[in-house]
Design a protein around this motif. Structure first.
Motif, short mmCIF file in Angstrom:
data_model
loop_
_atom_site.label_atom_id
_atom_site.label_comp_id
_atom_site.label_asym_id
_atom_site.label_seq_id
_atom_site.Cartn_x
_atom_site.Cartn_y
_atom_site.Cartn_z
N ARG A 222 -25.87 -57.65 1.72
CA ARG A 222 -26.01 -58.70 3.14
C ARG A 222 -25.06 -59.42 4.17
NH1 ARG A 222 -29.66 -62.45 4.20
NH2 ARG A 222 -31.37 -61.89 5.84
N GLU A 223 -24.73 -60.22 3.00
CA GLU A 223 -23.60 -60.98 3.67
C GLU A 223 -23.01 -60.46 4.49
OE1 GLU A 223 -21.05 -64.82 2.46
OE2 GLU A 223 -21.48 -63.22 0.85
N PHE A 224 -22.47 -59.43 4.05
CA PHE A 224 -20.97 -58.44 4.44
C PHE A 224 -21.44 -58.00 5.70
CE2 PHE A 224 -18.24 -55.31 5.33
CZ PHE A 224 -17.22 -55.46 5.47
N ARG A 225 -22.12 -57.40 5.46
CA ARG A 225 -23.49 -57.52 7.10
C ARG A 225 -23.59 -58.07 8.31
NH1 ARG A 225 -26.60 -54.21 3.66
NH2 ARG A 225 -28.00 -54.86 3.91
N GLN A 226 -24.16 -59.51 7.49
CA GLN A 226 -24.16 -60.38 8.84
C GLN A 226 -22.61 -60.82 9.09
OE1 GLN A 226 -26.74 -63.14 5.90
NE2 GLN A 226 -28.62 -62.31 6.89
N ARG A 227 -21.76 -61.27 8.29
CA ARG A 227 -20.19 -61.70 8.65
C ARG A 227 -20.43 -60.67 9.80
NH1 ARG A 227 -18.52 -65.76 5.52
NH2 ARG A 227 -18.99 -65.42 3.56
N ILE A 228 -20.78 -59.31 10.37
CA ILE A 228 -19.67 -58.50 11.04
C ILE A 228 -20.48 -58.60 12.18
CG2 ILE A 228 -19.86 -56.03 11.85
CD1 ILE A 228 -19.09 -55.47 8.93
N VAL A 229 -21.80 -58.89 12.63
CA VAL A 229 -23.08 -59.13 13.07
C VAL A 229 -22.44 -60.94 14.13
CG1 VAL A 229 -24.93 -60.26 13.74
CG2 VAL A 229 -25.53 -57.92 12.20
N ARG A 230 -22.42 -61.11 13.53
CA ARG A 230 -21.95 -63.39 13.25
C ARG A 230 -20.30 -63.06 13.98
NH1 ARG A 230 -24.06 -65.07 9.22
NH2 ARG A 230 -21.76 -65.26 8.45
N SER A 231 -19.38 -62.04 13.35
CA SER A 231 -18.17 -62.19 14.11
C SER A 231 -17.93 -61.34 15.39
CB SER A 231 -17.22 -61.31 13.05
OG SER A 231 -16.37 -62.35 11.90
N ARG A 232 -18.39 -59.88 15.67
CA ARG A 232 -18.71 -58.90 16.19
C ARG A 232 -19.44 -59.11 17.66
NH1 ARG A 232 -13.69 -58.13 16.32
NH2 ARG A 232 -13.84 -56.38 17.66
N ARG A 233 -20.42 -60.28 17.47
CA ARG A 233 -21.03 -60.43 18.34
C ARG A 233 -22.36 -59.52 18.57
NH1 ARG A 233 -19.88 -64.74 22.91
NH2 ARG A 233 -19.11 -66.31 21.64
N VAL A 234 -22.22 -58.24 16.81
CA VAL A 234 -23.54 -56.68 17.30
C VAL A 234 -24.79 -57.54 17.71
CG1 VAL A 234 -23.62 -54.91 15.83
CG2 VAL A 234 -21.65 -56.11 16.23
N ARG A 235 -25.16 -56.60 18.17
CA ARG A 235 -26.87 -56.45 18.07
C ARG A 235 -26.93 -55.41 17.07
NH1 ARG A 235 -28.08 -57.37 24.36
NH2 ARG A 235 -28.00 -59.18 24.83
N GLY A 236 -28.22 -55.87 16.75
CA GLY A 236 -28.93 -54.61 15.21
C GLY A 236 -28.42 -54.97 14.72
N SER A 237 -27.70 -53.94 12.61
CA SER A 237 -27.57 -53.67 11.89
C SER A 237 -26.90 -53.09 11.53
CB SER A 237 -28.63 -53.65 11.19
OG SER A 237 -28.41 -53.80 9.47
N PRO A 238 -25.26 -53.61 11.24
CA PRO A 238 -24.15 -52.82 10.94
C PRO A 238 -24.16 -51.77 9.58
CG PRO A 238 -23.32 -55.00 11.78
CD PRO A 238 -25.13 -54.91 11.43
N GLN A 239 -23.61 -50.44 9.77
CA GLN A 239 -24.62 -50.06 8.77
C GLN A 239 -23.38 -49.81 7.51
OE1 GLN A 239 -27.26 -49.28 7.42
NE2 GLN A 239 -28.63 -50.03 8.36
N LEU A 240 -22.11 -48.66 8.19
CA LEU A 240 -20.66 -48.66 7.79
C LEU A 240 -19.85 -48.13 8.84
CD1 LEU A 240 -20.96 -44.93 8.83
CD2 LEU A 240 -22.99 -44.09 7.78
N LEU A 241 -18.53 -47.60 8.52
CA LEU A 241 -17.96 -47.38 9.58
C LEU A 241 -17.14 -46.31 9.38
CD1 LEU A 241 -15.51 -49.41 11.53
CD2 LEU A 241 -14.13 -49.24 9.33
#
Length: 256
Positions: A222-241
């Motif tokens: 969860r912490e990794f997903r939250q860091r992506i949200v903050r870093s890239r200003r993503v709206r929603g939940s990142p699931q995979l690349l």
């Protein structure tokens, strides 16, 4: 006054033995997401039902087996592609039976569908065993091609974002370039949709002669997903690349 005869209600198509074989083979060749095949496909009459095997081995640091659910989504997408190439419109019900929490999706067919050339290419791509080696930035690919790949994975509740390599906030590990699969929220349904979107986009990429490989394990945290949200200003939940690459061209030919 005259009346027209009532039209007969649509009748679900009952899968033949040959069609059942096609559906099963398509599911078995879906991207295993590093956890094999943590699902069971049951086909009886007009219904193809995909069940999650809760006891299957999985990477589950968060206690929910996210990768297992995502893998179920990839199998579902492959079944849907197979239904289309068999000449039917797939009708999908996700997580529709509270009495069977392991039931991920039910696929039925009522209306005929003429397979397009894209349907055929993406079905053939299910069985493509070419391994992914070199990851390229999404910006390296032609705009029209990239747009088509991203459109293949886009559906209500899930979208793909093209990202260059970057380092999430306060982390030393750099995330590879690729297509970030983002869902509206982060429930089980969203994880199924993420897996299906990734598989559809991967098949579209392979139909263009590219290679693809998902990166899932860091997103378990969860912490990794939250860091992506903050870093890239993503709206929603990142699931995979989803990482994309070029195949090695045959000597004397273009890479696509």
């Amino acid at each position: 006054m005259t009346t027209s005869p009532l039209l007969a209600p649509p009748v679900e198509h009952a899968w033949s033995a040959q069609e059942r074989s096609v559906l099963v083979r398509a599911a078995l060749n879906a991207n295993p997401c590093g956890v094999g095949n943590p699902w069971t496909l049951e086909i009886q009459g007009h219904r193809a039902e995909l069940y999650e095997r809760f006891g299957a081995t999985s990477w589950h640091h968060d206690g929910t087996g996210r990768d297992r659910v995502i893998a179920c989504g990839t199998a579902l997408a492959s079944v849907v592609v197979a239904v289309r190439v068999l000449g039917w419109v797939p009708e999908i019900t996700l997580l529709g039976d509270p009495s069977h929490p392991d039931l991920v999706a039910t696929v039925t067919a009522r209306a005929r569908h003429r397979p397009s050339s894209a349907d055929v290419r993406r079905f053939q791509a299910i069985f493509d065993r070419t391994r992914h080696r070199d990851t390229h930035d999404p910006g390296d690919f032609p705009e029209e091609m990239l747009a088509d790949i991203m459109a293949a994975g886009t559906r209500p509740g899930v979208r793909l974002l093209a990202l260059s390599a970057f380092t999430p906030a306060n982390r030393k590990q750099t995330l590879d370039p690729g297509l970030l699969v983002v869902t509206t929220s982060d429930g089980r349904r969203d994880q199924v949709l993420a897996g299906a979107a990734m598989q559809e986009a991967s098949l579209a990429a392979r139909a263009y002669g590219l290679t693809s490989s998902p990166q899932i394990s860091p997103f378990q945290f969860r912490e990794f997903r939250q860091r992506i949200v903050r870093s890239r200003r993503v709206r929603g939940s990142p699931q995979l690349l989803l990482r994309l690459g070029r195949r090695q061209p045959v000597e004397g030919t273009e890479p696509w």
